[in-house]
Design a protein around this motif. Structure first.
Motif, PDB file in Angstrom:
ATOM      1  N   LEU A 134      -6.487  32.349  37.298  1.00  0.00           N
ATOM      2  CA  LEU A 134      -7.618  32.243  38.208  1.00  0.00           C
ATOM      3  C   LEU A 134      -8.826  32.916  37.556  1.00  0.00           C
ATOM      4  CD1 LEU A 134      -5.793  33.219  41.530  1.00  0.00           C
ATOM      5  CD2 LEU A 134      -6.224  30.923  40.640  1.00  0.00           C
ATOM      6  N   ARG A 135      -9.940  32.190  37.514  1.00  0.00           N
ATOM      7  CA  ARG A 135     -11.162  32.702  36.898  1.00  0.00           C
ATOM      8  C   ARG A 135     -12.305  32.743  37.927  1.00  0.00           C
ATOM      9  NH1 ARG A 135      -8.858  29.201  33.007  1.00  0.00           N
ATOM     10  NH2 ARG A 135      -8.294  30.276  31.032  1.00  0.00           N
ATOM     11  N   LEU A 169      -2.250  30.824  46.611  1.00  0.00           N
ATOM     12  CA  LEU A 169      -1.653  30.030  45.539  1.00  0.00           C
ATOM     13  C   LEU A 169      -1.217  28.647  46.012  1.00  0.00           C
ATOM     14  CD1 LEU A 169       0.477  32.807  43.773  1.00  0.00           C
ATOM     15  CD2 LEU A 169      -1.848  32.021  43.252  1.00  0.00           C
ATOM     16  N   ARG A 170      -1.206  28.434  47.304  1.00  0.00           N
ATOM     17  CA  ARG A 170      -0.854  27.108  47.832  1.00  0.00           C
ATOM     18  C   ARG A 170      -2.026  26.139  47.762  1.00  0.00           C
ATOM     19  NH1 ARG A 170       1.024  29.573  53.462  1.00  0.00           N
ATOM     20  NH2 ARG A 170      -1.025  30.520  53.048  1.00  0.00           N
ATOM     21  N   ALA A 171      -3.238  26.669  47.637  1.00  0.00           N
ATOM     22  CA  ALA A 171      -4.442  25.832  47.596  1.00  0.00           C
ATOM     23  C   ALA A 171      -5.009  25.849  46.183  1.00  0.00           C
ATOM     24  CB  ALA A 171      -5.482  26.358  48.590  1.00  0.00           C
ATOM     25  N   HIS A 172      -4.927  24.718  45.510  1.00  0.00           N
ATOM     26  CA  HIS A 172      -5.395  24.619  44.134  1.00  0.00           C
ATOM     27  C   HIS A 172      -6.883  24.255  44.102  1.00  0.00           C
ATOM     28  CE1 HIS A 172      -1.480  24.845  42.006  1.00  0.00           C
ATOM     29  NE2 HIS A 172      -1.024  24.434  43.181  1.00  0.00           N
ATOM     30  N   HIS A 173      -7.568  24.795  43.096  1.00  0.00           N
ATOM     31  CA  HIS A 173      -8.973  24.462  42.896  1.00  0.00           C
ATOM     32  C   HIS A 173      -9.292  24.629  41.414  1.00  0.00           C
ATOM     33  CE1 HIS A 173      -9.145  28.882  43.320  1.00  0.00           C
ATOM     34  NE2 HIS A 173     -10.167  28.807  42.472  1.00  0.00           N
ATOM     35  N   ASN A 174     -10.431  24.131  41.014  1.00  0.00           N
ATOM     36  CA  ASN A 174     -10.873  24.207  39.627  1.00  0.00           C
ATOM     37  C   ASN A 174     -11.978  25.255  39.522  1.00  0.00           C
ATOM     38  OD1 ASN A 174     -11.851  23.844  37.023  1.00  0.00           O
ATOM     39  ND2 ASN A 174     -11.543  21.620  37.059  1.00  0.00           N
ATOM     40  N   CYS A 175     -11.677  26.375  38.884  1.00  0.00           N
ATOM     41  CA  CYS A 175     -12.655  27.463  38.772  1.00  0.00           C
ATOM     42  C   CYS A 175     -13.850  27.061  37.914  1.00  0.00           C
ATOM     43  CB  CYS A 175     -11.995  28.707  38.178  1.00  0.00           C
ATOM     44  SG  CYS A 175     -10.675  29.415  39.188  1.00  0.00           S
ATOM     45  N   GLN A 176     -13.635  26.203  36.928  1.00  0.00           N
ATOM     46  CA  GLN A 176     -14.709  25.843  36.012  1.00  0.00           C
ATOM     47  C   GLN A 176     -15.742  24.924  36.642  1.00  0.00           C
ATOM     48  OE1 GLN A 176     -12.675  24.260  32.579  1.00  0.00           O
ATOM     49  NE2 GLN A 176     -12.078  26.291  31.843  1.00  0.00           N
ATOM     50  N   ASN A 177     -15.405  24.283  37.739  1.00  0.00           N
ATOM     51  CA  ASN A 177     -16.339  23.386  38.426  1.00  0.00           C
ATOM     52  C   ASN A 177     -16.937  24.028  39.671  1.00  0.00           C
ATOM     53  OD1 ASN A 177     -15.824  21.414  36.517  1.00  0.00           O
ATOM     54  ND2 ASN A 177     -14.238  20.403  37.743  1.00  0.00           N
ATOM     55  N   ASN A 178     -16.921  25.362  39.724  1.00  0.00           N
ATOM     56  CA  ASN A 178     -17.491  26.105  40.860  1.00  0.00           C
ATOM     57  C   ASN A 178     -16.867  25.703  42.185  1.00  0.00           C
ATOM     58  OD1 ASN A 178     -19.315  27.541  39.190  1.00  0.00           O
ATOM     59  ND2 ASN A 178     -20.754  25.821  39.244  1.00  0.00           N
ATOM     60  N   GLN A 179     -15.570  25.470  42.165  1.00  0.00           N
ATOM     61  CA  GLN A 179     -14.852  25.120  43.389  1.00  0.00           C
ATOM     62  C   GLN A 179     -14.150  26.318  44.021  1.00  0.00           C
ATOM     63  OE1 GLN A 179     -12.166  21.950  42.399  1.00  0.00           O
ATOM     64  NE2 GLN A 179     -13.803  20.479  41.924  1.00  0.00           N
ATOM     65  N   CYS A 180     -14.392  27.496  43.491  1.00  0.00           N
ATOM     66  CA  CYS A 180     -13.715  28.689  44.005  1.00  0.00           C
ATOM     67  C   CYS A 180     -14.151  28.954  45.445  1.00  0.00           C
ATOM     68  CB  CYS A 180     -14.045  29.905  43.145  1.00  0.00           C
ATOM     69  SG  CYS A 180     -13.545  29.749  41.421  1.00  0.00           S
ATOM     70  N   PRO A 181     -13.219  29.336  46.316  1.00  0.00           N
ATOM     71  CA  PRO A 181     -13.599  29.693  47.690  1.00  0.00           C
ATOM     72  C   PRO A 181     -14.582  30.858  47.700  1.00  0.00           C
ATOM     73  CG  PRO A 181     -11.220  29.429  47.484  1.00  0.00           C
ATOM     74  CD  PRO A 181     -11.762  29.408  46.095  1.00  0.00           C
ATOM     75  N   ALA A 182     -15.412  30.921  48.718  1.00  0.00           N
ATOM     76  CA  ALA A 182     -16.389  32.005  48.834  1.00  0.00           C
ATOM     77  C   ALA A 182     -15.670  33.341  48.970  1.00  0.00           C
ATOM     78  CB  ALA A 182     -17.288  31.768  50.042  1.00  0.00           C
TER      79      ALA A 182
END
Length: 489
Positions: free
Chosen positions: A87-88, A120-133
């Motif tokens: 996670l980034r 960890l159940r919810a996947h997202h792409n850190c490089q595309n600024n999809q990280c939750p607030a």
């Protein structure tokens, strides 16, 4: 031993020659590119989460490692073999992890000023600024985080500020109104409901902005909170105590009531140099530092008067005026740093003052945790710069023991969840385990407690921070003490 690996130890039941026969089964090369600051086992799983100075959070699954263990040999695993996820989400060093009683959800705190919840159940792409607030976002650096299993909807966070901050994640207004007297924050998923602070600096505390290196919420009752202040002591708070309104505080830290640290009149300022010459041996380091600060104020006020009353050309006045304005701005910035490193957050939130103080340890060189110990959190424990760790009785504040825990500095003390064991680590390459023993411990330094505490107090009072050094340099420039120009640069 490189600080970028995780070692997994277990009790070897086949070894009956030792009371606690721990063996290292596996070493995981994590793939972190900077020092690892914290690792945590995620509850009810074989997962380990780690955070480091490379801004990353890494999760490893050691299920296969545990199942293959038992032959007594130490097995090396690469990041590819054990790594599950990276996670980034943070933009600066990540300092601490707090678990939430589930294998999938945990919190992290970072020097980027944020607290983030990871699922960890919810996947997202850190490089595309999809990280939750983030759950919380400050304008200053954060370094420590804690949560109690009895109140999992609350957490305490602290860092480069004179306050610890208590947040409540419940969004039901009735609960917040009844318990804290304030509505939920409609702009955030959390609400800051209390701040933990001090009424005044300690007499021997060094000049500079105060900040907190470690916080811990009690697991036995859910309402007690420990805060460890840099160059000061450990303080105990209770979220049940009546708070003080923010208007009663000036910047969070009031002037000390100690006579040795009160500012004298301008005439006394002018006589401070003579006083230092007359009684250099009778003065403590704290008193000498106070007199130095008085001289600084005197020189700064003289410089401001000279800039207004001096004679010369108009151009010269304008240039000097620019320099003076810049210097004054810098002084104001230093004053801000002295109170909290910049703009303070949640200034309208009530403040809880400590109910007990634990002194003796030295907290300057590194970021030190603080902790409760005992089945009912009966004790308070903290590491120290002298390589020892201190144990106090929580109720009375009495020093129970001083134990040697590291060759240099003790940073972390953690109790085993159900065995009478304490793990201690610091700067050197070993982790020590302490267990109850009959009679006096060979590692106890309690007989030398007076000498150890006096040495720690002197070490704290001798510390000079960067802001103070800059102020000394400006005083020297205004007094015409520029020194010889460096010819080697």
């Amino acid at each position: 031993m490189t600080p970028r690996v995780v070692r997994i130890w277990r009790l070897d039941s086949s070894d009956t020659t030792k009371e606690y026969p721990y063996v290292c089964d596996a070493v995981i090369r994590t793939g972190h590119r900077a020092n690892i600051f914290n690792t945590q086992m995620l509850p009810h799983s074989n997962r380990i989460a780690s955070v480091a100075g490379d801004k990353q959070v890494r999760i490893f699954d050691i299920g296969d490692i545990v199942s293959q263990a038992g032959d007594g040999r130490e097995t090396l695993y690469t990041a590819r073999q054990a790594n599950v996820r990276i996670l980034r989400c943070h933009s600066d060093s990540v300092k601490r992890i707090t678990t939430e009683g589930t294998p999938d959800v945990f919190l992290t705190v970072s020097e980027d000023g944020t607290v983030r919840q990871h699922d960890l159940r919810a996947h997202h792409n850190c490089q595309n600024n999809q990280c939750p607030a983030p759950l919380v976002e400050f304008s200053h650096s954060l370094s420590t985080l804690s949560m109690s299993p009895l109140t999992p909807y609350q957490f305490v966070v602290a860092g480069e500020s004179p306050y610890g901050f208590l947040f409540d994640r419940r969004q039901i207004g009735r609960h917040l109104e009844e318990e804290w007297g304030m509505p939920p924050d409609s702009r955030s998923v959390t609400t800051c409901v209390r701040r933990f602070g001090r009424e005044a600096r300690s007499p021997g505390e060094s000049r500079g902005y105060p900040h907190i290196t470690g916080v811990r919420m009690a697991s036995d009752n859910g309402h007690e909170v420990l805060c460890s202040y840099s160059t000061d002591a450990v303080y105990l708070y209770s979220t049940r105590d009546d708070p003080h309104e923010p208007s009663a505080f000036q910047g969070g830290i009031l002037a000390s009531n100690d006579k040795g640290s009160q500012r004298p009149s301008p005439r006394q300022n002018a006589d401070s140099e003579m006083s230092m010459q007359e009684t250099p041996r009778r003065m403590s380091l704290d008193q000498l530092d106070t007199l130095m600060e008085q001289d600084i104020d005197h020189f700064l006020s003289q410089g401001a008067s000279e800039s207004q009353d001096g004679e010369g050309s108009t151009g010269s006045h304008e240039q000097e005026g620019v320099r003076e304005d810049q210097d004054e701005d810098m002084v104001e910035e230093d004053d801000d740093d002295d109170e909290g490193g910049g703009a303070e957050s949640f200034t309208n939130v009530p403040i809880i003052l400590p109910c007990r103080k634990y002194t003796g340890a030295c907290n300057i060189e590194t970021v030190k945790d603080v902790n409760f110990l005992g089945p009912s959190d009966e004790f308070v424990v903290s590491g120290s710069d002298d390589g020892n760790f201190f144990i106090w009785d929580k109720a009375s504040g009495k020093l129970c023991d001083i134990l040697e825990g590291d060759g240099h500095v003790v940073n972390v003390i953690e109790g085993h969840p159900y065995l009478p064991l304490i793990a201690v680590s610091g700067i050197d390459t070993t982790v020590k385990l302490f267990a109850p023993t009959h009679g006096q411990s060979a590692f106890s330094r309690l007989e030398n407690s007076d000498a150890i505490i006096n040495h720690n107090e002197e070490s704290s009072s001798r510390r000079v921070d960067l802001a103070t050094l800059m102020m000394y340099a400006r005083v020297a420039r205004r007094a015409g003490i520029d020194g010889d120009e460096c010819t080697t640069q």
